[in-house]
Design a protein around this motif. Sequence first.
Motif, PDB file in Angstrom:
ATOM      1  N   ASP A  77      32.713 -11.072 -37.833  1.00 12.71           N
ATOM      2  CA  ASP A  77      34.000 -10.623 -38.356  1.00 12.71           C
ATOM      3  C   ASP A  77      35.004 -10.269 -37.264  1.00 12.71           C
ATOM      4  N   VAL A  80      38.308 -11.649 -38.410  1.00 14.73           N
ATOM      5  CA  VAL A  80      38.774 -10.968 -39.624  1.00 14.73           C
ATOM      6  C   VAL A  80      39.258  -9.564 -39.289  1.00 14.73           C
ATOM      7  N   ASP A  81      38.602  -8.882 -38.370  1.00 18.25           N
ATOM      8  CA  ASP A  81      38.973  -7.506 -38.029  1.00 18.25           C
ATOM      9  C   ASP A  81      40.367  -7.390 -37.417  1.00 18.25           C
ATOM     10  N   LEU A  83      42.944  -9.261 -38.291  1.00 19.43           N
ATOM     11  CA  LEU A  83      43.950  -9.665 -39.261  1.00 19.43           C
ATOM     12  C   LEU A  83      44.602  -8.439 -39.898  1.00 19.43           C
ATOM     13  N   LYS A  85      45.869  -6.090 -43.035  1.00 18.16           N
ATOM     14  CA  LYS A  85      45.086  -5.706 -44.204  1.00 18.16           C
ATOM     15  C   LYS A  85      45.189  -6.732 -45.336  1.00 18.16           C
ATOM     16  N   ARG A  88      43.025  -9.667 -44.550  1.00 15.41           N
ATOM     17  CA  ARG A  88      41.598  -9.313 -44.670  1.00 15.41           C
ATOM     18  C   ARG A  88      41.162  -9.327 -46.126  1.00 15.41           C
ATOM     19  N   GLY A  92      38.434 -11.807 -47.796  1.00 13.96           N
ATOM     20  CA  GLY A  92      37.314 -11.269 -48.578  1.00 13.96           C
ATOM     21  C   GLY A  92      37.176 -11.970 -49.922  1.00 13.96           C
ATOM     22  N   GLU A 158      39.198  -4.259 -49.663  1.00  5.53           N
ATOM     23  CA  GLU A 158      39.055  -5.494 -48.883  1.00  5.53           C
ATOM     24  C   GLU A 158      37.655  -6.036 -48.859  1.00  5.53           C
TER      25      GLU A 158
END
Length: 159
Positions: A77, A80-81, A83, A85, A88, A92, A158
Amino acid sequence: MKQKFARLSHIVAGGAGLVANLLLLAMLGAIGVQVVARFAIGAPTVWAEELARFLLVAITMIGSAALIEKNRHISIDVVVDVLPKGARIAVGWLRDAITLTVCGLLAHYGWLLVGIGGRQTSTGLGVKMSLPYLAIPIGAALIALVLVLSRLGRVSEEG
């Protein structure tokens, strides 16, 4: 309503975790019997290794349902981390849609395999192969059920 879905997800995932742990104990017992029979007695069993293999598949499928509720699967991730909110959350939802698609395919083709397995018998245990193959569609259905229930229990998060 979200709390009911979250609670039901927790119950189903907890039950799946309990079953997976019991199967793990059975697998460890079978492996222990095999080790003792092979090295202490010098007469390996025919059934213990096969049982352990079948149980490993069942543990993997059913245990995955227990893990998916809390997002405890292995994931990468890093991207993704970083990005925002909103992105994200979208990732998800995309991840969950892909997971449900894979679960549907696993359940469908696993069920076809169960039908084929009804015509085959395992060598060591002498059971119809449809029995160990059942772990695939049952596990896939459990994964999908827990995923949907947990997602409905945290709709705006998320996850």
